[in-house]
Design a protein around this motif. Sequence first.
Motif, PDB file in Angstrom:
ATOM      1  N   TYR A   1      32.821 -60.635   1.149  1.00 54.75           N
ATOM      2  CA  TYR A   1      32.843 -59.411   0.351  1.00 54.75           C
ATOM      3  C   TYR A   1      31.506 -58.664   0.473  1.00 54.75           C
ATOM      4  N   GLU A   2      30.389 -59.406   0.478  1.00 58.14           N
ATOM      5  CA  GLU A   2      29.094 -58.758   0.654  1.00 58.14           C
ATOM      6  C   GLU A   2      29.010 -58.070   2.012  1.00 58.14           C
ATOM      7  N   GLY A   3      29.538 -58.724   3.059  1.00 54.71           N
ATOM      8  CA  GLY A   3      29.560 -58.085   4.363  1.00 54.71           C
ATOM      9  C   GLY A   3      30.451 -56.859   4.393  1.00 54.71           C
ATOM     10  N   TYR A   4      31.570 -56.922   3.677  1.00 58.63           N
ATOM     11  CA  TYR A   4      32.482 -55.768   3.600  1.00 58.63           C
ATOM     12  C   TYR A   4      31.799 -54.586   2.905  1.00 58.63           C
ATOM     13  N   VAL A   5      31.108 -54.877   1.800  1.00 61.12           N
ATOM     14  CA  VAL A   5      30.381 -53.820   1.089  1.00 61.12           C
ATOM     15  C   VAL A   5      29.301 -53.222   1.980  1.00 61.12           C
ATOM     16  N   SER A   6      28.604 -54.055   2.745  1.00 62.95           N
ATOM     17  CA  SER A   6      27.569 -53.556   3.636  1.00 62.95           C
ATOM     18  C   SER A   6      28.150 -52.654   4.710  1.00 62.95           C
ATOM     19  N   ARG A   7      29.301 -53.028   5.250  1.00 66.35           N
ATOM     20  CA  ARG A   7      29.910 -52.187   6.281  1.00 66.35           C
ATOM     21  C   ARG A   7      30.350 -50.844   5.705  1.00 66.35           C
ATOM     22  N   ILE A   8      30.892 -50.856   4.505  1.00 65.69           N
ATOM     23  CA  ILE A   8      31.307 -49.602   3.879  1.00 65.69           C
ATOM     24  C   ILE A   8      30.099 -48.715   3.613  1.00 65.69           C
ATOM     25  N   ALA A   9      29.020 -49.336   3.087  1.00 67.63           N
ATOM     26  CA  ALA A   9      27.819 -48.554   2.792  1.00 67.63           C
ATOM     27  C   ALA A   9      27.184 -48.000   4.059  1.00 67.63           C
ATOM     28  N   ALA A  10      27.226 -48.773   5.152  1.00 65.53           N
ATOM     29  CA  ALA A  10      26.637 -48.305   6.400  1.00 65.53           C
ATOM     30  C   ALA A  10      27.408 -47.144   6.999  1.00 65.53           C
ATOM     31  N   GLY A  11      28.675 -47.004   6.635  1.00 65.46           N
ATOM     32  CA  GLY A  11      29.478 -45.909   7.166  1.00 65.46           C
ATOM     33  C   GLY A  11      29.438 -44.644   6.334  1.00 65.46           C
TER      34      GLY A  11
ATOM     35  N   ARG B   1      21.479 -47.269  11.407  1.00 71.82           N
ATOM     36  CA  ARG B   1      22.919 -47.615  11.427  1.00 71.82           C
ATOM     37  C   ARG B   1      23.211 -48.601  12.553  1.00 71.82           C
ATOM     38  N   GLN B   2      22.630 -48.353  13.722  1.00 72.27           N
ATOM     39  CA  GLN B   2      22.842 -49.273  14.842  1.00 72.27           C
ATOM     40  C   GLN B   2      22.229 -50.647  14.540  1.00 72.27           C
ATOM     41  N   HIS B   3      21.106 -50.616  13.833  1.00 69.88           N
ATOM     42  CA  HIS B   3      20.483 -51.884  13.451  1.00 69.88           C
ATOM     43  C   HIS B   3      21.399 -52.680  12.525  1.00 69.88           C
ATOM     44  N   LEU B   4      21.998 -52.020  11.547  1.00 66.22           N
ATOM     45  CA  LEU B   4      22.918 -52.703  10.636  1.00 66.22           C
ATOM     46  C   LEU B   4      24.137 -53.226  11.372  1.00 66.22           C
ATOM     47  N   ALA B   5      24.672 -52.408  12.290  1.00 63.94           N
ATOM     48  CA  ALA B   5      25.825 -52.858  13.079  1.00 63.94           C
ATOM     49  C   ALA B   5      25.451 -54.037  13.965  1.00 63.94           C
ATOM     50  N   GLY B   6      24.214 -54.020  14.501  1.00 62.47           N
ATOM     51  CA  GLY B   6      23.774 -55.130  15.339  1.00 62.47           C
ATOM     52  C   GLY B   6      23.606 -56.414  14.559  1.00 62.47           C
ATOM     53  N   MET B   7      23.180 -56.313  13.297  1.00 63.20           N
ATOM     54  CA  MET B   7      23.049 -57.500  12.460  1.00 63.20           C
ATOM     55  C   MET B   7      24.400 -58.123  12.177  1.00 63.20           C
ATOM     56  N   GLU B   8      25.451 -57.306  12.167  1.00 55.11           N
ATOM     57  CA  GLU B   8      26.798 -57.822  11.910  1.00 55.11           C
ATOM     58  C   GLU B   8      27.408 -58.441  13.154  1.00 55.11           C
ATOM     59  N   LYS B   9      27.089 -57.887  14.335  1.00 59.02           N
ATOM     60  CA  LYS B   9      27.793 -58.281  15.555  1.00 59.02           C
ATOM     61  C   LYS B   9      26.871 -58.956  16.566  1.00 59.02           C
ATOM     62  N   THR B  10      25.801 -59.564  16.105  1.00 64.90           N
ATOM     63  CA  THR B  10      24.850 -60.188  17.015  1.00 64.90           C
ATOM     64  C   THR B  10      25.493 -61.361  17.737  1.00 64.90           C
ATOM     65  N   ASN B  11      25.366 -61.363  19.049  1.00 66.39           N
ATOM     66  CA  ASN B  11      25.823 -62.503  19.829  1.00 66.39           C
ATOM     67  C   ASN B  11      24.932 -63.696  19.526  1.00 66.39           C
ATOM     68  N   PRO B  12      25.482 -64.865  19.215  1.00 65.74           N
ATOM     69  CA  PRO B  12      24.639 -66.004  18.839  1.00 65.74           C
ATOM     70  C   PRO B  12      23.593 -66.359  19.879  1.00 65.74           C
ATOM     71  N   LEU B  13      23.943 -66.246  21.173  1.00 64.80           N
ATOM     72  CA  LEU B  13      22.992 -66.630  22.201  1.00 64.80           C
ATOM     73  C   LEU B  13      21.816 -65.662  22.266  1.00 64.80           C
ATOM     74  N   SER B  14      22.055 -64.395  21.920  1.00 60.89           N
ATOM     75  CA  SER B  14      20.986 -63.410  22.001  1.00 60.89           C
ATOM     76  C   SER B  14      19.908 -63.663  20.963  1.00 60.89           C
ATOM     77  N   ARG B  15      20.226 -64.443  19.926  1.00 62.44           N
ATOM     78  CA  ARG B  15      19.217 -64.760  18.919  1.00 62.44           C
ATOM     79  C   ARG B  15      18.080 -65.566  19.543  1.00 62.44           C
ATOM     80  N   TYR B  16      18.402 -66.398  20.526  1.00 58.38           N
ATOM     81  CA  TYR B  16      17.402 -67.262  21.122  1.00 58.38           C
ATOM     82  C   TYR B  16      16.706 -66.587  22.306  1.00 58.38           C
ATOM     83  N   THR B  17      17.483 -65.931  23.175  1.00 57.17           N
ATOM     84  CA  THR B  17      16.871 -65.254  24.304  1.00 57.17           C
ATOM     85  C   THR B  17      16.129 -64.014  23.868  1.00 57.17           C
ATOM     86  N   GLY B  18      16.478 -63.474  22.729  1.00 59.73           N
ATOM     87  CA  GLY B  18      15.801 -62.277  22.250  1.00 59.73           C
ATOM     88  C   GLY B  18      14.441 -62.540  21.661  1.00 59.73           C
ATOM     89  N   ILE B  19      14.073 -63.806  21.531  1.00 63.17           N
ATOM     90  CA  ILE B  19      12.774 -64.128  20.940  1.00 63.17           C
ATOM     91  C   ILE B  19      11.643 -63.605  21.808  1.00 63.17           C
TER      92      ILE B  19
END
Length: 601
Positions: free
Chosen positions: A120-130, A196-214
């Motif tokens: 629900y918190e993620g749903y509220v965040s997506r609505i607010a980001a839009g 907005r793109q930052h918020l969308a990226g936080m929702e859809k981050t590829n798990p592997l990119s968390r490590y290679t993105g360091i």
Amino acid sequence: MSLASSIRTIAVWEMNRSMTTMGRGVLPLAAGLLVLLVLVTAFAAESGIHMQDGIYRIGIDDPDVARIVDADTRFTVETVSGPALWNNRFAYDIVVIRGEVYAADTGKGRAALTALKRDYEGYVSRIAAGEPDLFAGYPLWIDLEYVKSEIDFLATQSGQQVGAPANAREPPVPSGPVEAVTLPPSTVPVHEEDLRQHLAGMEKTNPLSRYTGIVSSGSATDGLRTPSELSPPLPYDALILVFVFIFPLYFTSQFFMMSVMNERVGRAGEALLAAPVRPAAIIIGKAIPYFAIMLFVSTAITLFIGAPLMILLPLIPVILFFLSSALIIGMAARSFKELSFVSIFFSTLATSYLFFPTVFANTHVVSLISPLTLVVLELQGEGFTAAGYVYSTALFFATSAVLFYAGTINFREERLFSEKSLTSRLMDFVAGAISRDRPHFSLFLLAAFTIPFVFMAQMMLLVLFFNIPMPLSLVLLTVSAAFIEEVAKSVGLYAVAGERPGFLTPKNLLVGAAAIGFGFLAGEKLLLFATLSQITESIFGSVLFLSLQVLWMPLLLHIAGVLITGTFLLAGGKRAYVPGLVVASVVHSLYNLHFLLGGLV
């Protein structure tokens, strides 16, 4: 044949032999497993891990509400009319009727409710980001800037109290001049679309990119967070990336271990021993191909992820430590079954020592006992100093040198092809370092050479007891550290008494105890002042390295501990060794506790 020529010949022979004997079965299998690991990791990163799919059952009477959890694969969603859903509510973990949520009063129901809250918190965040006005939904943005904590260890060591007194009843009153604080700007220095793109990226981050993105270059929004996105600065992502380095290093060292074991089991080592080359040339020549492979793999991974090549420097002592340990394990194990048990036990200890301290990379100086902390700091862009490098790697260089030396002096037929038990073989290795002509000088050197292993074991105990509340952690550390030191000091006497029963006489015991005490103190002081000054400033360090400022007192303690254990050995033989260790450890612990409690000024 010169030493360099012998090493080159053995290295070429080892590489050719490994490719022919192991390459037909083990190497293709290992390569296949590594490829499979990469494919499984990539698949999991792309599609996620689905072990929790469908574990919760939720019933909802409104299709619009059901869209909140549609994307969560943990929920099996059923849309049912309100009356029917209520009548059958016990068949669900959660039911939602007219916007009201009812969760089953079970552990599974409460876990499902927690998952629903996050959805629900993620749903509220997506609505607010839009929303057209982004800052109406997200009025507060936090610009993170991490500052390393500087902890004053000297205050705790000298008995000063850090923090509010326990009996403080009144709130503290500010004192001193009031300084004006510069207010931060009221506007966010980033474009709204980027946020907005930052918020969308936080929702859809590829798990592997968390490590290679360091190690990748960050964007302008990387430091900005909403309050719900705040998390502690623990280096878990960097630890996962470091594991990518360590796994192939340890895996490659197993081939070196199996190579040594194969020569002993198949008696192929007799040809090497009969060759006109030194044992040092044999060991160095056999180890060089594996060292080169491990260094090549580390370099390839570093270049692939775009990390700085400086991270190879902390990995070199780890590589040497793995190879030297593999040499001793391969020489000591009697069978492949015993080899597997010992190697698994060693991997558990080594991995714990390397990884546990690294968790505190951003919070406590204790993390620097592991070279992997330097890798994490380099990946995070902080880097490390020459003093920090020596501090983190000295124990690994020292223990590797001692292990390679022990392997070299014991690389002969009567040691390699003995059928004794594992502990007996290890004692033979120790006894092999004690000269028959100058046994007391050998005991002096042996005591000094055990210091890196003692410090490494004590550093491991420091990490294990670090989070246990005081004073229990200090008591446990005091007793454990004393026992480790007594074992290290007496192991030479135990080994030489087993190999030469007539050596242990009252006179030799007195002279040997003095030699061991001086050697242990000399090695302790040398390595302590060279590398571990930061740890000794803490209250935990004062337990491990107590009263070294007064040299004669620890010297007498070391000599007394050896005399106690040696007296038990002299009177009761090998069976009395453990009781002697216990008594010596109790005396040592009481000595440390006496200083720790301030009984002696």
